[in-house]
Design a protein around this motif. Sequence first.
Motif, PDB file in Angstrom:
ATOM      1  N   HIS A   1       0.840  -1.199   0.000  1.00  0.00           N
ATOM      2  CA  HIS A   1       0.000   0.000   0.000  1.00  0.00           C
ATOM      3  C   HIS A   1       0.876   1.250   0.000  1.00  0.00           C
ATOM      4  N   PRO A   2       1.420   1.602  -1.161  1.00  0.00           N
ATOM      5  CA  PRO A   2       2.318   2.762  -1.216  1.00  0.00           C
ATOM      6  C   PRO A   2       1.649   4.077  -0.824  1.00  0.00           C
ATOM      7  N   GLY A   3       0.363   4.202  -1.044  1.00  0.00           N
ATOM      8  CA  GLY A   3      -0.339   5.413  -0.661  1.00  0.00           C
ATOM      9  C   GLY A   3      -0.346   5.598   0.851  1.00  0.00           C
ATOM     10  N   ARG A   4      -0.452   4.506   1.582  1.00  0.00           N
ATOM     11  CA  ARG A   4      -0.431   4.587   3.042  1.00  0.00           C
ATOM     12  C   ARG A   4       0.956   4.994   3.546  1.00  0.00           C
ATOM     13  N   VAL A   5       1.979   4.426   2.933  1.00  0.00           N
ATOM     14  CA  VAL A   5       3.352   4.769   3.315  1.00  0.00           C
ATOM     15  C   VAL A   5       3.608   6.252   3.038  1.00  0.00           C
ATOM     16  N   ALA A   6       3.215   6.700   1.857  1.00  0.00           N
ATOM     17  CA  ALA A   6       3.410   8.106   1.484  1.00  0.00           C
ATOM     18  C   ALA A   6       2.569   9.032   2.361  1.00  0.00           C
ATOM     19  N   ARG A   7       1.409   8.587   2.767  1.00  0.00           N
ATOM     20  CA  ARG A   7       0.542   9.405   3.632  1.00  0.00           C
ATOM     21  C   ARG A   7       1.254   9.725   4.941  1.00  0.00           C
ATOM     22  N   ALA A   8       1.927   8.732   5.499  1.00  0.00           N
ATOM     23  CA  ALA A   8       2.653   8.956   6.748  1.00  0.00           C
ATOM     24  C   ALA A   8       3.754  10.001   6.553  1.00  0.00           C
ATOM     25  N   LEU A   9       4.431   9.954   5.426  1.00  0.00           N
ATOM     26  CA  LEU A   9       5.452  10.957   5.132  1.00  0.00           C
ATOM     27  C   LEU A   9       4.809  12.329   4.887  1.00  0.00           C
ATOM     28  N   ALA A  10       3.668  12.331   4.234  1.00  0.00           N
ATOM     29  CA  ALA A  10       2.958  13.601   3.982  1.00  0.00           C
ATOM     30  C   ALA A  10       2.537  14.240   5.311  1.00  0.00           C
ATOM     31  N   GLU A  11       2.143  13.430   6.281  1.00  0.00           N
ATOM     32  CA  GLU A  11       1.786  13.975   7.588  1.00  0.00           C
ATOM     33  C   GLU A  11       2.956  14.737   8.199  1.00  0.00           C
ATOM     34  N   ALA A  12       4.169  14.215   8.025  1.00  0.00           N
ATOM     35  CA  ALA A  12       5.355  14.896   8.568  1.00  0.00           C
ATOM     36  C   ALA A  12       5.563  16.249   7.867  1.00  0.00           C
ATOM     37  N   VAL A  13       5.320  16.292   6.574  1.00  0.00           N
ATOM     38  CA  VAL A  13       5.438  17.569   5.836  1.00  0.00           C
ATOM     39  C   VAL A  13       4.384  18.546   6.341  1.00  0.00           C
ATOM     40  N   LEU A  14       3.176  18.080   6.531  1.00  0.00           N
ATOM     41  CA  LEU A  14       2.080  18.945   6.982  1.00  0.00           C
ATOM     42  C   LEU A  14       2.267  19.398   8.434  1.00  0.00           C
ATOM     43  N   ASP A  15       2.908  18.568   9.238  1.00  0.00           N
ATOM     44  CA  ASP A  15       3.131  18.916  10.639  1.00  0.00           C
ATOM     45  C   ASP A  15       4.028  20.143  10.787  1.00  0.00           C
ATOM     46  N   GLN A  16       4.775  20.478   9.765  1.00  0.00           N
ATOM     47  CA  GLN A  16       5.626  21.666   9.802  1.00  0.00           C
ATOM     48  C   GLN A  16       4.783  22.947   9.880  1.00  0.00           C
ATOM     49  N   ALA A  17       3.511  22.816   9.544  1.00  0.00           N
ATOM     50  CA  ALA A  17       2.625  23.988   9.597  1.00  0.00           C
ATOM     51  C   ALA A  17       2.298  24.368  11.035  1.00  0.00           C
ATOM     52  N   GLY A  18       2.589  23.426  11.952  1.00  0.00           N
ATOM     53  CA  GLY A  18       2.408  23.721  13.377  1.00  0.00           C
ATOM     54  C   GLY A  18       0.994  23.742  13.740  1.00  0.00           C
TER      55      GLY A  18
END
Length: 185
Positions: free
Chosen positions: A168-185
């Motif tokens: 499930h590559p979308g699930r793996v990428a989603r977790a990485l996307a969450e880290a990018v979005l978390d930078q928004a604080g």
Amino acid sequence: MRGGPRDRLLEAAKRLTYSEGPGIGVDALLKEAQVARRSLYEHFGGKDGLLLEVIRQAATEDAEWMRATLEAGGRDPRKRLLGVFDALDRVVTQPGFRGCRYLGADLGLADAGHPIHQATSAYRRRVRAMVQHELVELGHPWPRRAAEQLQLLIEGVLATGAASTVAHPGRVARALAEAVLDQAG
């Protein structure tokens, strides 16, 4: 297959270039579309014109898919963006998924000046602009950089979904996307 020669050529080219790649022969396209060679040249000026129109139509459809996918996430930009990865995971795990049409076209056509490369680049810019808009709405401190990161993840899901054993590559990428979005604080 229904419709006139132009529609049949487009339908055949869309299907065959996705399953076989942009190197598919003209004869195979003509046979699949059940049209004479003359129709190809009358409507598209040749195979390159047909392939370009396939990419343009696909880009319009895919941009609409992206817009609808974002909208399905409601008003929260974070939820909207993460929903893209959920939707991509459903797409790439379907039987018959063969990867990203745009990457396939870019890799299959070595001539850097081929007009298809301009069309695939335009599509990617359009997707990145949609993602960047969501990041601005989210209040991300670096929306341009984050949009590039998320786009890389989106394209990675599409490539990995076609050529990897990741379930499930979308699930793996989603977790990485969450880290990018978390930078928004």
